[in-house]
Every structure is written in structure tokens, then in C-alpha cells.
Write an enzyme that holds these catalytic residues in place. Structure first.
Site, PDB file in Angstrom:
ATOM      1  N   HIS A 265       0.846  -1.200   0.000  1.00 46.57           N
ATOM      2  CA  HIS A 265       0.000   0.000   0.000  1.00 46.57           C
ATOM      3  C   HIS A 265       0.882   1.251   0.000  1.00 46.57           C
ATOM      4  CE1 HIS A 265      -3.659   2.376   1.083  1.00 46.57           C
ATOM      5  NE2 HIS A 265      -2.737   3.180   1.601  1.00 46.57           N
ATOM      6  N   GLU A 266       1.795   1.314   0.955  1.00 46.56           N
ATOM      7  CA  GLU A 266       2.662   2.491   1.049  1.00 46.56           C
ATOM      8  C   GLU A 266       3.591   2.587  -0.167  1.00 46.56           C
ATOM      9  OE1 GLU A 266       1.696   4.596   3.072  1.00 46.56           O
ATOM     10  OE2 GLU A 266       0.453   3.273   4.303  1.00 46.56           O
ATOM     11  N   HIS A 269       1.867   4.469  -2.865  1.00 48.29           N
ATOM     12  CA  HIS A 269       2.015   5.916  -2.666  1.00 48.29           C
ATOM     13  C   HIS A 269       3.423   6.344  -3.078  1.00 48.29           C
ATOM     14  CE1 HIS A 269      -1.771   6.737  -0.695  1.00 48.29           C
ATOM     15  NE2 HIS A 269      -1.561   5.893   0.304  1.00 48.29           N
ATOM     16  N   GLU A 296      -4.571   7.745  -3.314  1.00 47.64           N
ATOM     17  CA  GLU A 296      -5.044   6.477  -2.746  1.00 47.64           C
ATOM     18  C   GLU A 296      -5.319   5.449  -3.847  1.00 47.64           C
ATOM     19  OE1 GLU A 296      -4.776   6.123   0.373  1.00 47.64           O
ATOM     20  OE2 GLU A 296      -5.987   4.389   0.942  1.00 47.64           O
TER      21      GLU A 296
HETATM   22 ZN    ZN Z   1      -3.069   5.292   1.683  1.00 50.42          ZN
END
Ligand code: ZN
Length: 502
Positions: A265-266, A269, A296
Site C-alpha cells: 500500500h505504502e 504511494h 489512494e
Molecule cells: Zn493510503
């Protein structure tokens, strides 16, 4: 390029650099700072943010923006967009009186502390007066920003995170989505053919999880010579400037593959931050993310659409087996695929699966809209939370700690932030459909550990534009369609219906 624009960029670069220093202080606070450093760190942050705010609202920047606007014809389309976004940022920053900024900062910090204690002791009454204060200041902030014609106070707040979005638009997307998600979740959770979680109870040491995470990061294209991975209680990603993007994750001793979700997830980003043209345009909107929703979309894409796919695990399972040997030696691809795609109704948003997650967000959107308008008094929040939670997710909330006290956002005055999580999921699914048409062998590529084509596609179509296009326009350009709930529902249905035998 005009002289005014060049001078403006110089000023904006300083503002961005001050911001990057602040982020670095924040990153250090969450990772390596000793506990006793908290007091002096707060002083450093306060001074730095005051200086940064003064620079951000300096009359010189205002004058230079005006000069650029006056000579707009001398700028190409990209630079015009850059000036347009600088104007937006400048107007937002100068609309807030310095006293309000200071009062908000102080109250947020105290309120967050009160929230921490209230959550730990499961005592909403301790937090309620602080929430009241924060909401009052947040309303004042929204009034300073100004309510768009025909809109509501909430829109002014939402606009900070998702420029141009309104509550009515969000509601128009969320309402039909909610009905379809609820029906899907009911079918999946009530299915007698629910697949087993073969990973349950398999423990591996943190160092092995970390080494596995790093190998995945390298493979998917997060540049570790321009980034790092560290450990924190709450994972996050910070992009400081050219060549420095840092991720954090957390490890879990009771589940060996779950930490990979937060790492990926990170990393999503982070890959976005690394893909922005910071080397050439740092300090300008051309090197910044479009919105929280688009940010996101990148994290959720790598976490879910890639990281919970059969293709990805075809490649990643042998890698995990090598790192975790002999803990998962006996597991098959199908067992792991079913295990990382468990659907169940649960209380905590950040632990929710792909199918139930957006219902958690919709609950918060409805509640915070009513809190800001005043339709929902703070004292009634726990009861209303529990009532709506039961309607949406079918569970009786057992305590406020797993109910209305679970998220930090409201203690910080982050109202209008939650919807961007679901917007991110919607954008991700819609981009994914387009990507699969552009890269017909995407699944095969992932199965062979070839993530370069996907990353290049994202660099080319999403990342390199910075804030040149607003989210809606970017979506239209990339996918040929306005944002729609269809791609997300099609993705969830086609993935989970066969897996759950419904
Ligand atoms: Zn996030």
C-alpha cells in the site's frame, strides 16, 4: 517561460523545501526519535510551520501569480495549469487568518492527545468536549474557505483534499454503490462454501517479513536508492523531494503475509511520489499529486488489484517460501490466494477487506457530514454510529474503542478526508480496466515477476502529469469515462463470486 514564472518557481521551491524539512522532522518523530525528544520536536515544528506559512502567504507570491496571470499568453498549457493551481493554493492559504491557523494547530494537538486517552480507556465522554471544539474550529475554517454556490459547508472541507468534489456528487456515487456492496457482502459472508484461511496462526520472525517486503518492493519498482523502508505503529509514506521517498510499515507476529499488504500500500504511494517530475519541477504543482483520491488509487492498486491477485501470488509465493522456510512450504497457490482474500464483517476500517472496506467509509461520510452541518450533536455520535453500523455491516458495536473512537481523523479536524479512500478504490478499479486493455498480458507479466510494464504505464498516464489535470479530468482522459462505481463492482463480483461459490 516568463521571468515572473521563473521568480515564482524560486519562491515556491523555498516553500516546498520548508515543507519537506517539516515532513522529515515528522518522519523522524515516528521512526527514530527518542521519547523525551517530543517537547523540543513540537517547538521545532511550530517554528518551522509558522515560517513556512508566512512564506506561503507572502505578498510577493501573490504579486508574481498576478503577473503570470496577466501574461498568460506567454505560457504554454502546462505552465498555465501550474499557475492555476498555485493560485488555488495561495487563495486557500491566505483565506485563513493566522490566529485561526494557530488555534487549530494547538487544539488539534491537544485534542489528539485527549482522543488517544479516550480510546485507550474506551471513554467517549473524555473526548466529546474536544471533538466539539475541533468541529467548531473546522466549521470556522470552512466558512473562511467559503461555501460554493448551491453547496454546503462540508464541500469547502472536502475541496481541500479532493479539489472540486462536492458532497452531493459523492452521495450520488456512494448511494447506489452501498446497496450493491451490501448485497455482495451478505452473499459472500453467508456462503456455505467460504474458503479456508490456511495462513491463520502461521508465525514467522519480523526480519524474514522485512526481507520479503524489500524483495517485493524492488521487484515492483520502488527505487530503494531513492527511498527507504522503516517500521512504525501506523504505516505511512513521505515524499520529501527529488530522490527521497520514505515508506514505513508494521509487522505482525500473528499473520505472516498481512504485513505485505501495508508495505505494498505504502509502496503504491511511494511509486507515485517517485514518478512525479520532482527533478525538474519540485516546488510547483506539476510535481505534486492530483488529490488524495488519486494518491489512494495508486496505493490501493498495488495493495489489492496487484497484491491480492492470482498472477502476483504465482510469482510471490515461491519468493515468500524461500524467505519463510519452512513455515509455508506446504501451502499451494490456491490456498494462499483464498487466504489473502478473506471477506468478513468486522469493526475496524483499517483491517477491513476489499469487499467490506467501502461500507466503513460510507458510514463515516454520512456521520461527518451531519456533524459539520450540526444535524448530529456530538453527544449523540456513539449511538448514531452504532445504529448505522448495524444497518450497514450487521454487527452490534461492543465498545466505542472499536466504534466511533477508532480513527484519529476527527480529533485532527480532518473532516472530508474519509471519502477520498473510497474514491481511491473507485479510481483504481477504473484505471485497472483501462490498463488491462492496454496490457493484455498483465496477469502473465505479474506471474513472471515483470512489473515494469505496469509501472511504466502508471508513470506515463498518471504520475508524470502532476496536478496538470484535476481528478475528474484525469479519469476522463485516462479511461474515456467519468468516474463510475461499475468497474469496482465488476472487479469485486468477478473475483469473489467464484472464490466464495456464490
Ligand atoms: Zn493510503
Amino acid at each position: 517561460m516568463s521571468k515572473a514564472y521563473t521568480d515564482l518557481v524560486k519562491e515556491q521551491k523555498d516553500v516546498a523545501t520548508l515543507g519537506a524539512i517539516g515532513s522529515l522532522l515528522g518522519w523522524d518523530q515516528e521512526t527514530y526519535m527518542p521519547p523525551d525528544g517530543a517537547g523540543s520536536r513540537a517547538d521545532q515544528q511550530e517554528l518551522l510551520s509558522t515560517i513556512a506559512h508566512q512564506r506561503r502567504i507572502s505578498p510577493r507570491i501573490g504579486t508574481l501569480i498576478e503577473e503570470c496571470e496577466a501574461s498568460n499568453g506567454a505560457l504554454d498549457e502546462t505552465l498555465k495549469a501550474s499557475v492555476r493551481e498555485m493560485r488555488r493554493d495561495y487563495d486557500l492559504a491566505t483565506k485563513l487568518p493566522v490566529e485561526l491557523v494557530a488555534e487549530l494547530a494547538k487544539t488539534q494537538s491537544l485534542s489528539q492527545d485527549a482522543w488517544k486517552h479516550a480510546r485507550a480507556s474506551d471513554n467517549f465522554a473524555m473526548f466529546a468536549p474536544w471533538l466539539e471544539k475541533v468541529l467548531n474550529l473546522t466549521r470556522k475554517k470552512a466558512q473562511c474557505y467559503g461555501v460554493p454556490a448551491g453547496g454546503e459547508l462540508y464541500d469547502a472541507l472536502l475541496d481541500e483534499y479532493e479539489p472540486g468534489a462536492t458532497a452531493v456528487q459523492i452521495e450520488a456515487i456512494f448511494t447506489p454503490l452501498q446497496a450493491r456492496l451490501s448485497s455482495l457482502v451478505a452473499r459472500l459472508c453467508d456462503s456455505p462454501k467460504k474458503p479456508a484461511d490456511a495462513l491463520k496462526g502461521i508465525v514467522v520472525p519480523q526480519e524474514q517479513q522485512h526481507a520479503f517486503g524489500l524483495e517485493v518492493l524492488k521487484a515492483i519498482g520502488f527505487d530503494l536508492s531513492a527511498g527507504r523502508l522503516d517500521t512504525t505503529a501506523h504505516p505511512f509514506c513521505s515524499g520529501f523531494g527529488p530522490g527521497d521517498t520514505r515508506l514505513t510499515t508494521r509487522y505482525n507476529t500473528s499473520s505472516c503475509l498481512e504485513p505485505l499488504s501495508s508495505t505494498m500500500h505504502e509502496a503504491g504511494h511511494g511509486i507515485y511520489e517517485q514518478g512525479l517530475p520532482k527533478a525538474t519541477d519540485f516546488g510547483t504543482p506539476l510535481a505534486e499529486a492530483v488529490s488524495l483520491g488519486i494518491h489512494e488509487s495508486q496505493s490501493r492498486m498495488w495493495e489489492n488489484l496487484v497484491g491480492r491477485s492470482r498472477g502476483f501470488w504465482t510469482w510471490a509465493l515461491p519468493v515468500a517460501k524461500r524467505h519463510f522456510a519452512p513455515a509455508i512450504d506446504g501451502l499451494t497457490l490456491e490456498q494462499v490466494y483464498a487466504s489473502v482474500n478473506q471477506v468478513q464483517r468486522s469493526f475496524i476500517r483499517v483491517e477491513a477487506d476489499e469487499a467490506t472496506y467501502n461500507l466503513h467509509v460510507m458510514l463515516r461520510f454520512g456521520l461527518e457530514r451531519d456533524l459539520i452541518s450540526g444535524a448530529l450533536p456530538v453527544k449523540d455520535l456513539p449511538g448514531e454510529w452504532n445504529k448505522r453500523f448495524k444497518q450497514l455491516l450487521g454487527l452490534d458495536v461492543t465498545s466505542d474503542r472499536v466504534g466511533c473512537l477508532q480513527d484519529v481523523h476527527w480529533s485532527f479536524g480532518l473532516v472530508g478526508y474519509f471519502p477520498t479512500y473510497t474514491l481511491g478504490n473507485l479510481y483504481a478499479a477504473q484505471f485497472w480496466q483501462t490498463i488491462n486493455k492496454a496490457l493484455p498480458d498483465l496477469n502473465g507479466q505479474m506471474a513472471r515477476g515483470e512489473f515494469g510494464p505496469l509501472k511504466s504505464w502508471l508513470n506515463e498516464h498518471i504520475h508524470k502529469h502532476g496536478r496538470r489535470y484535476r481528478a475528474g479530468e484525469l479519469c476522463q482522459r485516462v479511461t474515456g469515462q467519468p468516474l463510475s462505481p461499475e468497474p469496482l463492482m465488476e472487479y469485486l463480483e468477478s473475483k469473489y463470486a467464484p472464490l466464495y461459490g456464490v
